[in-house]
Write an enzyme that holds these catalytic residues in place. Structure first.
Site, PDB file in Angstrom:
ATOM      1  N   ASP A  38      15.088  27.356  64.216  1.00 53.24           N
ATOM      2  CA  ASP A  38      14.411  27.851  65.361  1.00 53.24           C
ATOM      3  C   ASP A  38      14.038  29.264  65.517  1.00 53.24           C
ATOM      4  O   ASP A  38      15.144  29.899  64.870  1.00 53.24           O
ATOM      5  CB  ASP A  38      15.531  27.557  66.664  1.00 53.24           C
ATOM      6  CG  ASP A  38      14.576  27.699  68.024  1.00 53.24           C
ATOM      7  OD1 ASP A  38      14.473  26.576  68.856  1.00 53.24           O
ATOM      8  OD2 ASP A  38      14.241  28.839  68.536  1.00 53.24           O
ATOM      9  N   ILE A  39      13.011  29.714  65.770  1.00 52.68           N
ATOM     10  CA  ILE A  39      12.716  31.122  65.753  1.00 52.68           C
ATOM     11  C   ILE A  39      13.475  31.994  66.543  1.00 52.68           C
ATOM     12  O   ILE A  39      13.463  32.976  66.372  1.00 52.68           O
ATOM     13  CB  ILE A  39      11.028  31.316  66.151  1.00 52.68           C
ATOM     14  CG1 ILE A  39      10.654  32.444  65.518  1.00 52.68           C
ATOM     15  CG2 ILE A  39      10.926  31.113  67.539  1.00 52.68           C
ATOM     16  CD1 ILE A  39       9.132  32.839  65.239  1.00 52.68           C
ATOM     17  N   ASN A  95      15.064  18.213  74.903  1.00 51.55           N
ATOM     18  CA  ASN A  95      14.363  18.285  76.067  1.00 51.55           C
ATOM     19  C   ASN A  95      13.077  17.698  76.120  1.00 51.55           C
ATOM     20  O   ASN A  95      12.363  17.469  75.311  1.00 51.55           O
ATOM     21  CB  ASN A  95      14.014  20.220  76.076  1.00 51.55           C
ATOM     22  CG  ASN A  95      15.255  20.763  76.130  1.00 51.55           C
ATOM     23  OD1 ASN A  95      16.172  20.402  76.504  1.00 51.55           O
ATOM     24  ND2 ASN A  95      15.175  21.956  75.439  1.00 51.55           N
ATOM     25  N   GLY A 101      12.676  21.636  80.340  1.00 51.12           N
ATOM     26  CA  GLY A 101      12.687  22.951  79.427  1.00 51.12           C
ATOM     27  C   GLY A 101      12.146  22.566  78.106  1.00 51.12           C
ATOM     28  O   GLY A 101      11.844  23.608  77.345  1.00 51.12           O
ATOM     29  N   GLN A 102      11.284  21.541  78.069  1.00 51.67           N
ATOM     30  CA  GLN A 102      10.384  21.437  77.036  1.00 51.67           C
ATOM     31  C   GLN A 102       9.055  22.109  77.006  1.00 51.67           C
ATOM     32  O   GLN A 102       8.544  22.416  77.950  1.00 51.67           O
ATOM     33  CB  GLN A 102       9.978  19.929  76.809  1.00 51.67           C
ATOM     34  CG  GLN A 102       9.356  19.522  75.341  1.00 51.67           C
ATOM     35  CD  GLN A 102       8.963  18.187  75.339  1.00 51.67           C
ATOM     36  OE1 GLN A 102       8.976  17.311  76.069  1.00 51.67           O
ATOM     37  NE2 GLN A 102       8.311  17.802  74.220  1.00 51.67           N
ATOM     38  N   HIS A 108      11.019  17.120  69.149  1.00 55.92           N
ATOM     39  CA  HIS A 108      11.874  17.754  68.248  1.00 55.92           C
ATOM     40  C   HIS A 108      13.323  17.833  68.826  1.00 55.92           C
ATOM     41  O   HIS A 108      13.564  17.847  70.205  1.00 55.92           O
ATOM     42  CB  HIS A 108      11.712  19.326  68.229  1.00 55.92           C
ATOM     43  CG  HIS A 108      11.410  20.010  69.430  1.00 55.92           C
ATOM     44  ND1 HIS A 108      10.469  20.090  70.232  1.00 55.92           N
ATOM     45  CD2 HIS A 108      12.293  20.851  70.010  1.00 55.92           C
ATOM     46  CE1 HIS A 108      10.362  20.653  71.237  1.00 55.92           C
ATOM     47  NE2 HIS A 108      11.492  21.037  71.470  1.00 55.92           N
ATOM     48  N   HIS A 110      17.060  19.477  68.711  1.00 55.19           N
ATOM     49  CA  HIS A 110      17.583  20.787  68.699  1.00 55.19           C
ATOM     50  C   HIS A 110      18.955  20.235  68.005  1.00 55.19           C
ATOM     51  O   HIS A 110      19.692  19.540  68.745  1.00 55.19           O
ATOM     52  CB  HIS A 110      17.790  21.629  69.778  1.00 55.19           C
ATOM     53  CG  HIS A 110      16.621  22.046  70.606  1.00 55.19           C
ATOM     54  ND1 HIS A 110      16.208  23.363  70.559  1.00 55.19           N
ATOM     55  CD2 HIS A 110      15.831  21.373  71.394  1.00 55.19           C
ATOM     56  CE1 HIS A 110      14.990  23.622  71.218  1.00 55.19           C
ATOM     57  NE2 HIS A 110      14.728  22.313  71.890  1.00 55.19           N
TER      58      HIS A 110
HETATM   59  P1  5GP Z   1      11.690  23.358  73.457  1.00 53.78           P
HETATM   60  O1  5GP Z   1      11.768  24.396  74.580  1.00 53.78           O
HETATM   61  O2  5GP Z   1      10.158  22.693  73.407  1.00 53.78           O
HETATM   62  O3  5GP Z   1      12.744  22.264  73.651  1.00 53.78           O
HETATM   63  O4  5GP Z   1      12.057  23.788  72.144  1.00 53.78           O
HETATM   64  C1  5GP Z   1      10.936  24.499  71.597  1.00 53.78           C
HETATM   65  C2  5GP Z   1      11.603  25.364  70.632  1.00 53.78           C
HETATM   66  O5  5GP Z   1      10.724  25.764  69.548  1.00 53.78           O
HETATM   67  C3  5GP Z   1      12.271  26.598  71.367  1.00 53.78           C
HETATM   68  O6  5GP Z   1      13.646  26.909  71.035  1.00 53.78           O
HETATM   69  C4  5GP Z   1      11.501  27.732  70.473  1.00 53.78           C
HETATM   70  O7  5GP Z   1      12.412  29.098  70.188  1.00 53.78           O
HETATM   71  C5  5GP Z   1      11.089  27.493  69.153  1.00 53.78           C
HETATM   72  N1  5GP Z   1       9.602  27.757  68.611  1.00 53.78           N
HETATM   73  C6  5GP Z   1       8.764  27.953  69.204  1.00 53.78           C
HETATM   74  N2  5GP Z   1       7.873  28.532  68.533  1.00 53.78           N
HETATM   75  C7  5GP Z   1       8.271  28.566  67.233  1.00 53.78           C
HETATM   76  C8  5GP Z   1       7.752  28.712  65.992  1.00 53.78           C
HETATM   77  O8  5GP Z   1       6.694  29.176  65.790  1.00 53.78           O
HETATM   78  N3  5GP Z   1       8.814  28.542  64.990  1.00 53.78           N
HETATM   79  C9  5GP Z   1       9.941  28.126  64.949  1.00 53.78           C
HETATM   80  N4  5GP Z   1      10.653  28.074  63.946  1.00 53.78           N
HETATM   81  N5  5GP Z   1      10.583  27.706  66.334  1.00 53.78           N
HETATM   82  C10 5GP Z   1       9.515  28.115  67.338  1.00 53.78           C
END
Ligand code: 5GP
Ligand code: ZN
Length: 122
Positions: A38-39, A95, A101-102, A108, A110
């Site tokens: 994760d970034i 999520n 929080g998605q 994906h 986590h």
């Molecule tokens: P969500 O909030 O949809 O459950 O999770 C999305 C996740 O993707 C977040 O934890 C966010 O930090 C990660 N993320 C967003 N953009 C990027 C990216 O460009 N590269 C990577 N490796 N992770 C990302």
């Protein structure tokens, strides 16, 4: 439904990572899954596991009905073993929906570990 059998969806960030159009720190790969860091990590281990095929969320993945959800879960566990958190404990989170929080609508998991994880999550 529209996305169910698509391989790449225009403007999907994670489809672009699968296509290597956007770089990612890949830690695990199988025929049908990809895992990358994760970034914006929320724990010492914070890896995202995705199916290479586009499905918008866990609900869509669950109805794929071809073992893909199974592959994602198995890849998540393989990542936990590889990262050394399988013994100490780790969390797998999907999520699902903006209200949970998605923010990226390519499903994906986590995989979080390497620190004490409190319950319930915030
Ligand atoms: P969500 O909030 O949809 O459950 O999770 C999305 C996740 O993707 C977040 O934890 C966010 O930090 C990660 N993320 C967003 N953009 C990027 C990216 O460009 N590269 C990577 N490796 N992770 C990302
Ligand atoms: Zn996608």
């Amino acid at each position: 439904m529209a996305y169910r059998y698509s391989t790449a969806v225009t403007d999907c960030l994670f489809c672009k990572i699968v296509a290597k159009e956007i770089p990612a720190d890949v830690v695990h790969e199988s025929d049908r899954t990809l895992a990358f860091r994760d970034i914006n990590p929320q724990a010492p281990t914070h890896v995202l596991v995705i199916p290479k095929e586009h499905h918008s969320d866990a609900a869509a993945l669950a109805t794929a009905d071809d073992g893909l959800a199974d592959d994602v879960l198995k890849a998540a566990h393989a990542v936990a073993v590889q990262e050394g958190v399988a013994e100490t404990g780790y969390r797998v989170v999907f999520n699902t929906g903006a209200g949970a929080g998605q923010t990226v609508f390519h499903v994906h998991a986590h995989v979080l570990g390497g620190r004490n994880l409190t319950w319930p999550p915030g």
